[in-house]
Design an enzyme around this catalytic site. Sequence first.
Site, PDB file in Angstrom:
ATOM      1  N   CYS A 271       0.420 -27.559 -21.249  1.00  0.00           N
ATOM      2  CA  CYS A 271       0.645 -26.613 -22.361  1.00  0.00           C
ATOM      3  C   CYS A 271       0.842 -25.242 -21.725  1.00  0.00           C
ATOM      4  CB  CYS A 271      -0.526 -26.610 -23.332  1.00  0.00           C
ATOM      5  SG  CYS A 271      -0.908 -28.233 -24.030  1.00  0.00           S
ATOM      6  N   ALA A 272       1.968 -25.067 -21.052  1.00  0.00           N
ATOM      7  CA  ALA A 272       2.111 -23.996 -20.062  1.00  0.00           C
ATOM      8  C   ALA A 272       2.343 -22.606 -20.638  1.00  0.00           C
ATOM      9  CB  ALA A 272       3.247 -24.337 -19.102  1.00  0.00           C
ATOM     10  N   ALA A 273       2.968 -22.506 -21.810  1.00  0.00           N
ATOM     11  CA  ALA A 273       3.300 -21.182 -22.344  1.00  0.00           C
ATOM     12  C   ALA A 273       2.025 -20.404 -22.691  1.00  0.00           C
ATOM     13  CB  ALA A 273       4.179 -21.333 -23.579  1.00  0.00           C
ATOM     14  N   GLY A 275       2.433 -18.787 -19.715  1.00  0.00           N
ATOM     15  CA  GLY A 275       2.700 -18.914 -18.290  1.00  0.00           C
ATOM     16  C   GLY A 275       1.753 -18.211 -17.347  1.00  0.00           C
ATOM     17  N   GLY A 276       0.739 -17.524 -17.861  1.00  0.00           N
ATOM     18  CA  GLY A 276      -0.193 -16.820 -16.978  1.00  0.00           C
ATOM     19  C   GLY A 276      -0.896 -17.752 -16.010  1.00  0.00           C
ATOM     20  N   ASP A 295       5.978 -27.752 -22.040  1.00  0.00           N
ATOM     21  CA  ASP A 295       5.601 -27.175 -23.330  1.00  0.00           C
ATOM     22  C   ASP A 295       6.485 -27.759 -24.424  1.00  0.00           C
ATOM     23  OD1 ASP A 295       3.662 -24.656 -23.964  1.00  0.00           O
ATOM     24  OD2 ASP A 295       5.210 -24.860 -25.501  1.00  0.00           O
ATOM     25  N   ASP A 322       6.604 -33.068 -25.644  1.00  0.00           N
ATOM     26  CA  ASP A 322       5.346 -33.068 -26.382  1.00  0.00           C
ATOM     27  C   ASP A 322       4.245 -33.577 -25.453  1.00  0.00           C
ATOM     28  OD1 ASP A 322       3.164 -33.642 -28.083  1.00  0.00           O
ATOM     29  OD2 ASP A 322       4.489 -34.069 -29.771  1.00  0.00           O
ATOM     30  N   ASP A 338      -4.588 -26.567 -20.982  1.00  0.00           N
ATOM     31  CA  ASP A 338      -5.025 -25.364 -21.696  1.00  0.00           C
ATOM     32  C   ASP A 338      -4.563 -25.552 -23.138  1.00  0.00           C
ATOM     33  OD1 ASP A 338      -6.207 -22.790 -21.868  1.00  0.00           O
ATOM     34  OD2 ASP A 338      -4.213 -21.887 -21.851  1.00  0.00           O
ATOM     35  N   CYS A 391      -9.263 -21.149 -25.677  1.00  0.00           N
ATOM     36  CA  CYS A 391      -9.694 -19.765 -25.900  1.00  0.00           C
ATOM     37  C   CYS A 391     -10.393 -19.676 -27.256  1.00  0.00           C
ATOM     38  CB  CYS A 391      -8.527 -18.788 -25.808  1.00  0.00           C
ATOM     39  SG  CYS A 391      -7.182 -19.108 -26.974  1.00  0.00           S
TER      40      CYS A 391
END
Length: 451
Positions: A271-273, A275-276, A295, A322, A338, A391
């Site tokens: 779930c890369a976006a 990208g941090g 993503d 997906d 993430d 988060c």
Amino acid sequence: MKSEKKMAKKGKSAREVAYYALISFEKEKRRLDDIVDELLGKFSLDSRQRRFLKNLTSGVVRHLNYLDWFIARLYKGKLKKMFIKTRVLLRMALYEILFMEAIPARATLFEYGELTRRLIDRKTTGLVNGILREFLRQKEKLDPQKEITDPVERLSVVYSFPQWLIRRWIGFWGTEETEALCKKLNEPPRFDLRIVRKNISPQKFKALLKEKKIAFKESPLFPDMVTVWDVQAVINAGWLDKGYCVVQDESARLPVAALEPQPGETILDVCAAPGGKFTQILEAVQPDGMAVALDVDLKRLKRVKQNANRLGLKGGLYVYADARHLPFKQSFDKILVDAPCSGQGVIRKHPDIKWRREFAELVEFSKLQQDILESAFDLLKLGGRLAYSTCTVDFLENENIVNELKEKKGRDFRMLNLSDRFPTFSAQGAIRTFPHQHDTDGSFCALIEKK
């Protein structure tokens, strides 16, 4: 009503654009940042006006219940029956009086009298002026902290959180801890910067901050991180565009730190976006490793690649898919999940989150998180490691998800203890950060090994 095109040509004040943004948020409950950005594309405001606009809109949304409590006390009718345009203007005016003390109250009364007359009518102008003048007369006597005895209602009003969320947090941590969390989440956000060592040394970057007289604080955890309070000054200096730094909360560094990516490893970020975390991984696996960013949102995936390119990081693979149905036949040394979540831990930066979420969405998120985590775990090599992070501070999206995977995978599952490596954030072997305890975003991370 005049068309948006005509209004854009004439130009509007920051207050009027803020009014349009808050009306739109009230009706649509979309991300406040998206609404404001769209309006900034239509109306011409200078940098000072833009900052005022963002402070006003985020401040009103942050303190919504608190402002409405005063309006309800001073309005002779029922608040729910008040015209929403009138209520939005009153919220804005009260926010300026209560939280923007540099603006004289008489100036606020004049500005909102004119704004109400222009946007609604003269009759409503009299109502708005009357309520605001009465507020100034009674300001010292009105105090919801003292008047409201029920703890759920009191915290919901004083700190402007929905009651369902207050009840949930009190159930987890009690009233005192919940109040401390709410209070911290209502403070202005701080911004952490990760210095990109590939492009500049931490020492040189800190020297640039001093040269520009930008106040900063060094991170006690990461020597290549600093905290700033005026992130706009960093943007204006062009350091983000040059790839010197990335805006990333200190807590967001922890999942990749727990995963410990090494040169030569093959690592998947499912779930890369935005990208941090992926750029951390991509930098760490150089020169002969492979980092794959996946993503489900193509637009956001393109942004991940743009961010990596801006930092001068090459060699990443970018996959549009997906995460519940991963399209790989190969297995990976390490995987970062993430996961999409309710975002309760980042309310300080995005106060609109608390009004855009319902409990039913937490249940939906938890199902999505379970599916993604199980799909990713199946792609791990034997002995491979997976970091699951969010988060949010809710147990339903954190510990419960990890426990679900443990029950399904049995002896193949092993949770690694992170307490020794991260004692400050230790929570039964996982990592937990809380805004009021650690002055970071709220977050969770568990490290899992496939046996």
